[in-house]
Design an enzyme around this catalytic site. Structure first.
Site, PDB file in Angstrom:
ATOM      1  N   HIS A 235       5.781  -8.131   6.766  1.00  0.00           N
ATOM      2  CA  HIS A 235       4.168  -6.642   6.395  1.00  0.00           C
ATOM      3  C   HIS A 235       3.636  -7.712   5.651  1.00  0.00           C
ATOM      4  O   HIS A 235       2.696  -7.052   5.274  1.00  0.00           O
ATOM      5  CB  HIS A 235       4.897  -6.164   5.820  1.00  0.00           C
ATOM      6  CG  HIS A 235       5.694  -5.068   6.838  1.00  0.00           C
ATOM      7  ND1 HIS A 235       5.126  -4.697   8.231  1.00  0.00           N
ATOM      8  CD2 HIS A 235       7.085  -4.399   6.973  1.00  0.00           C
ATOM      9  CE1 HIS A 235       5.702  -4.234   8.925  1.00  0.00           C
ATOM     10  NE2 HIS A 235       6.782  -3.521   8.190  1.00  0.00           N
ATOM     11  N   ARG A 292      -9.840  -4.560  -4.960  1.00  0.00           N
ATOM     12  CA  ARG A 292      -9.626  -5.576  -4.750  1.00  0.00           C
ATOM     13  C   ARG A 292     -10.055  -7.098  -4.370  1.00  0.00           C
ATOM     14  O   ARG A 292     -10.259  -6.708  -3.292  1.00  0.00           O
ATOM     15  CB  ARG A 292      -8.191  -6.089  -6.040  1.00  0.00           C
ATOM     16  CG  ARG A 292      -7.526  -6.002  -4.689  1.00  0.00           C
ATOM     17  CD  ARG A 292      -6.103  -6.616  -4.701  1.00  0.00           C
ATOM     18  NE  ARG A 292      -5.061  -6.386  -3.886  1.00  0.00           N
ATOM     19  CZ  ARG A 292      -4.514  -7.054  -2.911  1.00  0.00           C
ATOM     20  NH1 ARG A 292      -5.293  -7.552  -2.903  1.00  0.00           N
ATOM     21  NH2 ARG A 292      -3.516  -6.597  -1.931  1.00  0.00           N
TER      22      ARG A 292
END
Ligand code: ADP
Ligand code: ADP
Ligand code: MG
Length: 499
Positions: A235, A292
């Site tokens: 992942h 971010r």
């Protein structure tokens, strides 16, 4: 306008932010740990201050000490980079309380979107498709059984506070649900200090496609197109590219619009990323929003010509976005490879050591973002990423060819790296024709279907690929072949040096 930025981060992203700030005429301040005293970013900034010991918990995560440093040196803004304090709402709040601009979204947006379940409910409210399942933390096994029964197995149990590919469990049948739930909750508690988990349908072999967003304080939000991040291991992204071969203009417009709507509904400002998974029928589902700058942001920059850090700084200074959605143009194709100090032959365990040789040949259409130079040490303390290579061409094959050539000419000795593995991935038919999904690496490489080469071969392959370079090295071997430590093997490999 912001005059002095403190970068509360290290490595390549600190270097990246300093570069743009300097181009904008803004002063820069680095903060560094014991380990980073002589790091590139600490030397590069206009001012540098020691903030603590090497472990991040004793330096880069010390919010109070960082704020104190900013106040002392008169920095009027802080750029958090990614990781560390970048997604901690209390840090953004602390900046605001001290009259320091946090270059990112509001603390409220970070806090709210930091929970995947909250983010999912905003997505639902703003009409953005989500993966079938819950948009709230589940109460226990009974609810888990009920939901899983409704949506059908396989299901995925996910930590609400999850990140970095951690805190996820696939459950294939009802008999495994109980133990998987307990494991997921324990992992969530130990990794994120919060054991809330939720359940969603496990989409088989999806694509991970994300959209870069920019939003200002005046209600404007634009998207800068997609990034294809399906080349993943556990992942976590390994190679990213834009455009994605499966996204046509219609789908880009649709997903981009969904991402903008979500950002607006969340009152989002500054740069952010809306992540989706896309199934084999091209249905897309919202996954999460990263509040971010993203590791892979450079592929978007080279394809749109927009400097994301510059836009972040302008937005934080209270300016309107410099671009409207209509003025964003997309050109060519870009790929990023993350070069990491790890051992592909040994389950990718991080590889530490001193870089005793480093050589690269970049060139037209090749960008390297790094914070590592010859003589530096790769430690256990931080992320294992050595550099990001970003290649840009008129077409996808152009970009791929540049990447292969650049990786082949990228030579590191002292630590093991994944360069050979990256080259192998680029050379697969699946990558060449763009037909890969998030399961590709696991299916093709991790189940012993294909063996993963060491980078001893990798360096060799690189050297073989550039015959002239090899011959020149042959003549100059005394200059380089000094280190005994030789995990990467390139320089000890006698067959290339004729000794
Ligand atoms: P992204 O989500 O930007 O694609 P990853 O998924 O690779 O990046 O990163 C997983 C998590 O680890 C993110 O929360 C990211 O902020 C953090 N991270 C990645 N690289 C670093 C690094 N060099 N230093 C600190 N944190 C990092
Ligand atoms: P993180 O915060 O760890 O980045 P994400 O929700 O973004 O968590 O998921 C990370 C990766 O896990 C995705 O890129 C995808 O490969 C996989 N994933 C997440 N949710 C699903 C799902 N419902 N079905 C299949 N794969 C998923
Ligand atoms: Mg994610």
């Amino acid at each position: 306008m912001i005059k002095k930025i403190l970068i509360s981060n290290r490595g390549e992203i600190a270097v990246r932010v300093i570069s743009t700030a300097r181009e904008m005429g803004i002063k820069t301040v680095a903060v560094y740990s014991d380990f980073d005293r002589f790091s590139m970013f600490a030397k590069y900034a206009d001012e540098s201050y020691h903030i603590g010991e090497s472990p991040a918990s004793k330096s880069y995560l010390l919010a109070d000490r960082i704020i104190e440093t900013a106040l002392k040196c008169g920095a009027d803004a802080i750029h958090p980079g990614y990781g560390f304090l970048s997604e901690r709402s209390y840090f953004a709040r602390l900046c605001n309380d001290n009259n320091i601009k946090f270059i990112g979204p509001s603390p409220e947006a970070i806090e709210y979107l930091g929970s995947k379940t909250n983010a999912k409910s905003i997505a639902i409210k703003s009409g953005v498709p989500t993966v079938p399942g819950t948009d709230h933390a589940i109460s226990g096994l009974d609810e888990a059984k009920l939901i899983a029964g409704q949506i059908g197995y396989p299901v995925l149990i996910k930590a609400s506070a999850g990140g970095g590919g951690k805190g996820m469990r696939i459950v294939n049948n009802p008999a495994d649900l109980d133990s998987a739930l307990r494991l997921a909750q324990n992992e969530a508690r130990s990794s994120f200090g919060d054991d809330s988990v939720f359940i969603e349908k496990y989409i088989i072999a999806p694509r991970h496609i994300e959209f870069q967003i920019l939003a200002d304080e005046y209600g404007n939000a634009i998207h800068l197109g997609e990034r294809e991040c399906s080349m993943q291991r556990r992942h976590q992204k390994v190679i990213e590219e834009t455009p994605s071969v499966i996204i046509d203009k219609d789908l880009r417009d649709k997903m981009g619009e969904a991402a903008r709507n979500l950002a607006k509904a969340a009152g989002y400002t500054n740069a952010g990323t809306v992540e989706f998974i896309v199934d084999s029928d091209k249905n897309f589902y919202f996954l999460e929003m990263n509040t971010r700058l993203q590791v892979e942001h450079p592929v978007t920059e080279v394809r749109t010509g927009i400097d994301l850090v510059k836009e972040q700084i302008l937005v934080a200074s209270g300016e309107k976005l410099s671009y409207s959605q209509e003025s964003v143009t997309f050109n060519g194709a870009a790929i990023e490879c993350r070069i990491c100090a790890e051992d592909p032959e040994n389950n990718f365990i991080p590889s530490t050591g001193k870089i005793n040789y480093l050589s690269k040949i970049l060139g037209n259409g090749v960008r390297e973002d790094t914070g590592i130079e010859h003589g530096d040490e790769i430690s256990i303390y931080y992320d294992s990423m050595i550099a990001k290579l970003i290649c840009f061409g008129n077409t996808r094959p152009d970009a791929i060819n540049k990447m292969k050539r650049t990786l082949s000419n990228y030579q590191i000795s002292g630590v093991k790296t994944n360069i050979k593995f990256l080259l192998e991935l680029l050379n697969t038919d699946a990558f060449k024709n763009g037909c890969y999904n998030t399961q590709f690496i696991e299916n093709e490489f991790m189940n012993n279907k294909k063996s993963i080469s060491s980078d001893e071969d990798n360096l060799s392959a690189g050297i073989v690929a550039s015959v002239n370079f090899k011959q020149r090295l042959k003549g100059e071997k005394k200059l380089h072949i000094t280190g005994k430590r030789n995990h990467t093997g390139g320089w000890k490999s006698k067959r290339f040096f004729g000794s």
